[in-house]
Every structure is written in C-alpha cells, then in structure tokens.
Design an enzyme around this catalytic site. Structure first.
Site, PDB file in Angstrom:
ATOM      1  N   ARG A  52       0.809  -1.221   0.000  1.00 32.79           N
ATOM      2  CA  ARG A  52       0.000   0.000   0.000  1.00 32.79           C
ATOM      3  C   ARG A  52       0.850   1.283   0.000  1.00 32.79           C
ATOM      4  O   ARG A  52       0.351   2.364  -0.268  1.00 32.79           O
ATOM      5  CB  ARG A  52      -0.943  -0.013   1.214  1.00 32.79           C
ATOM      6  N   ASN A 417      40.450  37.832  11.857  1.00 37.75           N
ATOM      7  CA  ASN A 417      39.391  38.427  11.047  1.00 37.75           C
ATOM      8  C   ASN A 417      39.573  37.970   9.604  1.00 37.75           C
ATOM      9  O   ASN A 417      40.593  38.258   8.994  1.00 37.75           O
ATOM     10  CB  ASN A 417      39.460  39.953  11.133  1.00 37.75           C
TER      11      ASN A 417
END
Ligand code: UD1
Ligand code: CA
Length: 502
Positions: A52, A417
């Site tokens: 199903r 940075n």
C-alpha cells in the site's frame, strides 16, 4: 503437580477468596510463573513488502519521527525483554532491513516467502522453541510502549490464556481486523474477522485487533498447522489462531488498551504522516515541558534523540535532526536544518543555516545562510555570516568570517578576522591540503590562500592577495598585481566612439 496445587491453595487462602473463577490451566500458569520466571520472547513481524506504500523501500524501513518504523518497535521491545530474546522476522528486502537494524543487537529470522502473518510465526518456530511465551508485535506499528507490552504480558499470565490479543476502540476502524468476543462483557474471544471478510454488521464494530498478541508457545505451535489460506488474500492469517485455539478448547482473551493511539499502523503514506505528526508533537511537548520555547511546533521537525536546553527559542520551520544537542539560552531562527551537531549555550543561529556533524561553542553567532559541513569546530563567541561555507575547520575563540567565504581543511586561531570573499584553496585536483592561520591574523577581503600554507601570528594580508607562500609572524603580505593608472584613458575612448557614430 500435587505440590504445586498445594502451594496455590495456600496462597489463595492467605489472600482470601479470589474474585473470579479460576480454571486449572490458569492455576498452573500462575504457579509456574511464581516458581521459576517464565521464559519470554518477543517476535516482531516485519517481513511484509508494504504494497500500500507503493515504494521501493521496504515498509518497516520507512521513517517516522526520524527513525525506521521497525526501530521504534525494537526499542520498545528491548525495554521489556533483553535484546537476545527479541526476534525480528524479516523477508522482503531482508538484507537491506538487516543492514539498517543490525546495530540494535536483536536476532533476525528470515521469512523468505511472505505468506501471511501466520506464516511469519510458522517460520519462527525453531527460534522460539526454548520459550514459554511469545509476545508478538507488528513491525509497522511503532507507537507501542513498553508499558503496554508489559500490561499485555501480565494480563496473559494472569488469565492463563493460550492467546491474548491487544484490542482498541477506534473511531475509524476501517482496514483493521475486528474482535468478536464471546459476549460483550467477556474477556474471552470467539474469533478475529479481517476487514475484507467482515459482514456489514461486523464492519460497524469499533473494537479492533491491534496486531499485538501474547501466545503460550506450546499452544501456538501445537495448533498453528491448522491455519489455512482460505481467505481473500490466500495467506496464513495469525488472526485465525483465535478461532483455531478456541475450537481446541483453549482460552483466548482480549485486553483493551485505554490508549488506542498506540496501536496505529503505518500501512499507507497518509498513516505514516499521521504517526510522524504524533511523534513530532510528542517530542515538541516534551521539550516545551523542559523549558524550551517552540513557536508553531507543528512546523518544526525535531528527532527523538535531540536534546535542547532551557530558555532556548526555536522559531518556525526549524529541523533538528539525528543526535543534535543544543545548549540553554540559544536562539535558532527559521529555516535552519541542523543534523548531528553539538551546540553550546547562548548561541545564535540566524535564518537559513544548514549544518551537520559540527561543534559550535558558547555565544557563537552563525548565519544567516551559513553552511557548516562535517568537522567544523567553531570556537566560543566566533561569528560566521552570510554565505560562508566551512568544512573540517577549527575556528578559534572570537574569530570572524562574516561574508561570502569558503574555509576548508583549515586551522584558524583566536581573534582572526577573515575578510569578505576569502577562499582556502585546499584541493590541488588530487589531494587536500591544510591552511594554518595563527592567532590575531587579519586576512584582507578577496584573499585566496593556496594550501598548504601558513600565516604567522598577528600578520596582515592585503586585500585580493593570492597567498602561495608562508607569511611570517607580524608581517604584511601582498600577493597581487600593482595597480596601473592611465590618466585620461576613458575620456579618449568616449571621444573616439562619438567620432565614429557621427
Ligand atoms: C494485521 C491483522 C489485523 C490487524 C492489523 C493491525 C492479520 C491477518 N491481520 O493486518 O487483524 O487489525 O494487523 O495493524 O494479521 N508480515 C510478515 N510476514 C507476512 C505478512 C506480514 O512479517 O507474510 C508483517 C508485516 O511486515 C507487518 C505485520 O506483519 O509488519 C502486519 O502485516 P500487515 O500486512 O500490515 O497486516 P494488516 O493488514 O495491517
Ligand atoms: Ca499493518
């Protein structure tokens, strides 16, 4: 036997008159279970294809709440008996099912041809030979709890039955087998009738067979050969054992659960969606009870093994998957998908982040739109911003890479940075190489770092540099063509164009 009965009499005397009529079979069962603990196995029927679902994937491997149907059932089973006494009966795509669930440590029995639920138990006969009782569960009904399995077992032992089934009243019983009791009030069952064979009157009955049973092993295998395939599916129905055993004069009883939600099966995609929703909401409610804020919980997908600390806020449409652990006081904003990550306290995850198998330390800020691939280790208070992708990196405390950057196979220290558009060129077409950036480095925007390369502590890299050689500590590195300025060039060009067109 005489001595055993004697013991029972004494016990009954000390407890006063039993409130119900007890058969000899029940007495023997009670005494036996008191003398030596019964040997109990759990068999999980999981061999079916799941027609199903219309799927290439076997039914029991379809996932609800983030794990396969069968794994839910196994997890409940191993809380009732040891894994060594659990037998999963598999058949359709057995190797695939085995590969997915071998880690659970339970036994697997092969039902090579799937000829029905009765046949599944026929195949398990040898495996179950050494047990007194077998609890039978369905591999496609994942909401069953250890508590309910325990109640069913105890009911069976108390009743001294040959077969006990768990029933439930369902508002919509369509598709399930119906329980026909001897009389409305009786615990005893006459038969189970499957939906396809049920009469219109029987179809109106709401008491359904959950597909969970307890059998006395001796009675089951003493009569299982009497099952036939005379039914619409031409299969051996385990449900027919109710009728078979009753006809043989054995006791068949039903125990109705007060929690009908636990028996739901996932036979169709719609049923799988219902079960998944139930599990997701249960998980969300548990987290909310533990102090987590979840906005619009129905839109969030949170796997059952995920943990989240108190005062963390989860916005709509967030997915927290696998073994993800999130600390306290975090904020996870919408549309983030986080799998198998460990996230510290007070972390902010802005919208649209995708992250897996990574570690983020406390107070870091990630996103929007950051992609953390496996092995990213983001330090305390670090920032990663828009369209930054990382893979196998260590980013130190307080370091930042806020825009349009790829960092892969890199070790980056603290206070670094990383300018917008920085790329680690970690792959030479054959091998991956490492980039090392020491503490306090300033990487100018649009830098390409061709690995293997190291940038020493405190160094500066000028914007748009292509860094192919190591940069010493505190140095400035520039790796770009010098700018050329041609005075009046543009004006001359414009003048040439105007002259041509007139
Ligand atoms: C079954 C019951 C039904 C009950 C329902 C509850 C039968 C005949 N019917 O119906 O009364 O209301 O469960 O959910 O048992 N399986 C095998 N081998 C097989 C066939 C099935 O292992 O040969 C497994 C399946 O993988 C599944 C379980 O048994 O996990 C139940 O089979 P399924 O086909 O789903 O039965 P239902 O139609 O749901
Ligand atoms: Ca089913």
């Amino acid at each position: 036997m005489g001595t055993k009965r004697g013991i029972l009499v004494r016990m009954n005397k000390s407890k006063g008159k039993p409130s119900r009529r007890i058969t000899t079979g029940q007495k023997i069962a009670e005494v036996k279970s008191r003398l030596s603990p019964p040997r109990i196995a759990i068999a999980i029927m999981a061999a079916g294809k799941g027609t199903r679902l219309k799927s290439q994937i076997p039914k029991v491997l379809h996932e609800v709440g983030g794990r396969p149907l069968l794994e839910h059932v196994i997890r409940a089973a191993v809380r009732v008996v040891p894994a060594a006494d659990v037998y999963a009966i598999i058949g359709h795509e057995a190797e695939r099912v085995l590969a997915a669930l071998r880690h659970t440590g339970v036994n697997f029995v092969l039902q090579a041809d799937q000829r029905g639920t009765g046949h599944a138990l026929m195949v398990a006969r040898e495996a179950l030979a050494g047990y007194d009782y077998v609890i039978v569960l369905s591999g496609d009904a994942p909401l069953i709890t250890p508590e309910t399995i325990g109640f069913l077992r105890d009911f069976h032992l108390r009743e001294g039955a040959a077969m006990t089934l768990l029933s439930a009243d369902l508002a919509n019983p369509t598709g399930y087998g119906r329980v026909l009791r001897k009389s409305a009030r009786s615990a005893e069952v006459r038969a189970i009738v499957e939906e396809k064979s049920a009469s219109p009157a029987q179809k109106k009955m709401h008491e359904i067979n959950s597909g969970f049973y307890v059998f006395s092993v001796k009675d089951l295998y003493g009569h299982i050969a009497q099952l036939s395939t005379e039914n619409p599916h031409s299969e051996y129905y385990l449900t027919d054992m109710a009728d078979v055993l009753r006809r043989a004069g054995k006791r068949v009883v039903a125990w109705k659960t007060a929690n009908p939600g636990e028996v739901l099966g996932g036979n169709t995609r719609a049923e799988l969606a219902d079960i998944d929703h139930f599990l997701r909401m249960a998980k969300a409610r548990q987290l909310m009870a533990d102090g987590v804020t979840i906005f619009y919980p129905a839109t969030c997908i949170i796997d059952s093994d995920v943990s989240v600390g108190a005062d963390t806020i989860i916005e709509p449409y967030v997915q927290l998957l696998g073994t993800t652990r999130i600390g306290a006081g975090c904020h996870v904003r919408s549309y983030s998908v986080i799998r198998d990550c460990e996230i510290g306290d007070n972390v902010i995850i802005r919208p649209g982040c995708v992250m897996s198998e990574s570690h983020i330390a406390a107070r870091a800020e990630i996103g929007p739109y950051t992609h953390l691939r496996p092995g990213s280790d983001i330090g305390e208070g670090a920032h990663l911003g828009n369209f930054v992708e990382t893979k196998k990196i260590k980013l130190g405390k307080g370091s930042k890479a806020n825009h349009l950057t790829y960092l892969g196979d890199a070790e980056i220290g603290a206070g670094v940075n990383v300018g917008a558009g920085t790329i680690t060129c970690n792959y030479d077409g054959v091998h991956k190489h490492k980039t090392l950036i020491d503490d306090g480095v300033f990487v100018g925007s649009d830098t390409t770092l061709v690995a293997p390369v190291r940038v020493g502590k405190g160094a500066y890299i000028g914007a748009a540099s292509c860094i192919t050689d190591d940069v010493p500590e505190d140095a400035l590195a520039l790796g770009r063509a010098r700018q050329v300025v041609k005075e009046g060039w543009a004006a001359r060009k414009r003048a040439e164009r105007t002259a041509k067109s007139s």
